[in-house]
Design a protein around this motif. Structure first.
Motif, short mmCIF file in Angstrom:
data_model
loop_
_atom_site.label_atom_id
_atom_site.label_comp_id
_atom_site.label_asym_id
_atom_site.label_seq_id
_atom_site.Cartn_x
_atom_site.Cartn_y
_atom_site.Cartn_z
N LEU A 35 -11.58 -26.57 27.33
CA LEU A 35 -11.19 -25.17 27.12
C LEU A 35 -12.20 -24.40 26.27
N ASP A 36 -13.25 -25.06 25.84
CA ASP A 36 -14.37 -24.42 25.12
C ASP A 36 -13.97 -23.74 23.81
N LEU A 37 -12.99 -24.29 23.11
CA LEU A 37 -12.66 -23.75 21.80
C LEU A 37 -13.68 -24.27 20.79
N ASP A 38 -13.89 -23.51 19.72
CA ASP A 38 -14.74 -23.98 18.63
C ASP A 38 -13.88 -24.08 17.37
N SER A 39 -14.49 -24.41 16.26
CA SER A 39 -13.72 -24.63 15.03
C SER A 39 -13.02 -23.36 14.55
N ILE A 40 -13.62 -22.23 14.75
CA ILE A 40 -12.98 -20.96 14.36
C ILE A 40 -11.77 -20.70 15.25
N ASP A 41 -11.92 -20.99 16.55
CA ASP A 41 -10.78 -20.85 17.46
C ASP A 41 -9.65 -21.78 17.04
N ALA A 42 -9.99 -22.99 16.59
CA ALA A 42 -8.97 -23.95 16.15
C ALA A 42 -8.19 -23.41 14.96
N VAL A 43 -8.87 -22.75 14.05
CA VAL A 43 -8.19 -22.12 12.90
C VAL A 43 -7.26 -21.01 13.39
N ASP A 44 -7.76 -20.19 14.31
CA ASP A 44 -6.92 -19.13 14.88
C ASP A 44 -5.70 -19.72 15.58
N LEU A 45 -5.90 -20.82 16.30
CA LEU A 45 -4.79 -21.49 16.98
C LEU A 45 -3.76 -21.98 15.98
N ALA A 46 -4.21 -22.58 14.91
CA ALA A 46 -3.28 -23.07 13.88
C ALA A 46 -2.45 -21.92 13.31
N PRO A 59 -3.57 -28.69 7.19
CA PRO A 59 -4.90 -28.85 7.80
C PRO A 59 -5.22 -30.29 8.20
N ASP A 60 -4.81 -31.26 7.39
CA ASP A 60 -5.08 -32.66 7.72
C ASP A 60 -4.41 -33.07 9.02
N GLU A 61 -3.21 -32.56 9.25
CA GLU A 61 -2.49 -32.89 10.48
C GLU A 61 -3.17 -32.25 11.69
N PHE A 62 -3.68 -31.06 11.51
CA PHE A 62 -4.27 -30.34 12.66
C PHE A 62 -5.65 -30.87 13.02
N LYS A 63 -6.31 -31.57 12.10
CA LYS A 63 -7.64 -32.13 12.39
C LYS A 63 -7.60 -33.15 13.51
N ARG A 66 -6.56 -32.76 19.51
CA ARG A 66 -7.71 -32.69 20.42
C ARG A 66 -7.35 -32.13 21.79
N THR A 67 -6.10 -32.30 22.20
CA THR A 67 -5.69 -31.88 23.54
C THR A 67 -4.53 -30.89 23.45
N VAL A 68 -4.24 -30.24 24.57
CA VAL A 68 -3.08 -29.36 24.62
C VAL A 68 -1.81 -30.17 24.36
N GLY A 69 -1.78 -31.41 24.85
CA GLY A 69 -0.64 -32.30 24.58
C GLY A 69 -0.45 -32.53 23.09
N ASP A 70 -1.56 -32.68 22.35
CA ASP A 70 -1.49 -32.82 20.89
C ASP A 70 -0.92 -31.55 20.25
N VAL A 71 -1.31 -30.40 20.78
CA VAL A 71 -0.78 -29.12 20.27
C VAL A 71 0.73 -29.07 20.52
N MET A 72 1.14 -29.49 21.71
CA MET A 72 2.57 -29.50 22.04
C MET A 72 3.33 -30.41 21.08
N ALA A 73 2.78 -31.58 20.80
CA ALA A 73 3.42 -32.52 19.88
C ALA A 73 3.51 -31.94 18.47
N ALA A 74 2.46 -31.23 18.06
CA ALA A 74 2.46 -30.60 16.73
C ALA A 74 3.55 -29.53 16.65
N VAL A 75 3.69 -28.73 17.71
CA VAL A 75 4.74 -27.70 17.74
C VAL A 75 6.12 -28.36 17.70
N GLU A 76 6.31 -29.42 18.50
CA GLU A 76 7.60 -30.13 18.48
C GLU A 76 7.90 -30.65 17.10
N SER A 77 6.91 -31.22 16.43
CA SER A 77 7.09 -31.75 15.08
C SER A 77 7.47 -30.65 14.09
N LEU A 78 6.78 -29.52 14.18
CA LEU A 78 7.07 -28.40 13.28
C LEU A 78 8.49 -27.86 13.52
#
Length: 83
Positions: A35-46, A59-63, A66-78
């Motif tokens: 998806l061509d995100l960079d580190s600044i995009d990752a901060v915006d996503l968080a 921040p440690d959890e978001f590091k 790596r994948t959209v599936g990981d993002v989904m899991a993070a949202v479920e956890s939150l």
């Protein structure tokens, strides 16, 4: 919120904020390679995920995200932390 609902929200978020067409946003898609995100995009996503869930992402959890599936899991956890 179901996994499908979370994925729909994430697809809208990626399209609105990064111009990525929803069909490319699959659970297997790598945020940086596919998806061509960079580190600044990752901060915006968080930040956008914090707005979506109403919970702060450590921040440690978001590091490890790596994948959209990981993002989904993070949202479920939150979201489950709210209950």
């Amino acid at each position: 919120m179901t996994e499908d609902e979370i994925l729909k929200h994430i697809r809208v978020l990626f399209e609105d904020n990064f111009g990525i067409e929803p069909a490319r946003v699959t659970p297997q898609a790598n945020l940086y390679e596919d998806l061509d995100l960079d580190s600044i995009d990752a901060v915006d996503l968080a930040i956008k995920l914090q707005e979506l869930t109403g919970r702060r992402i450590k921040p440690d959890e978001f590091k490890t995200v790596r994948t959209v599936g990981d993002v989904m899991a993070a949202v479920e956890s939150l979201l489950s932390a709210q209950n």
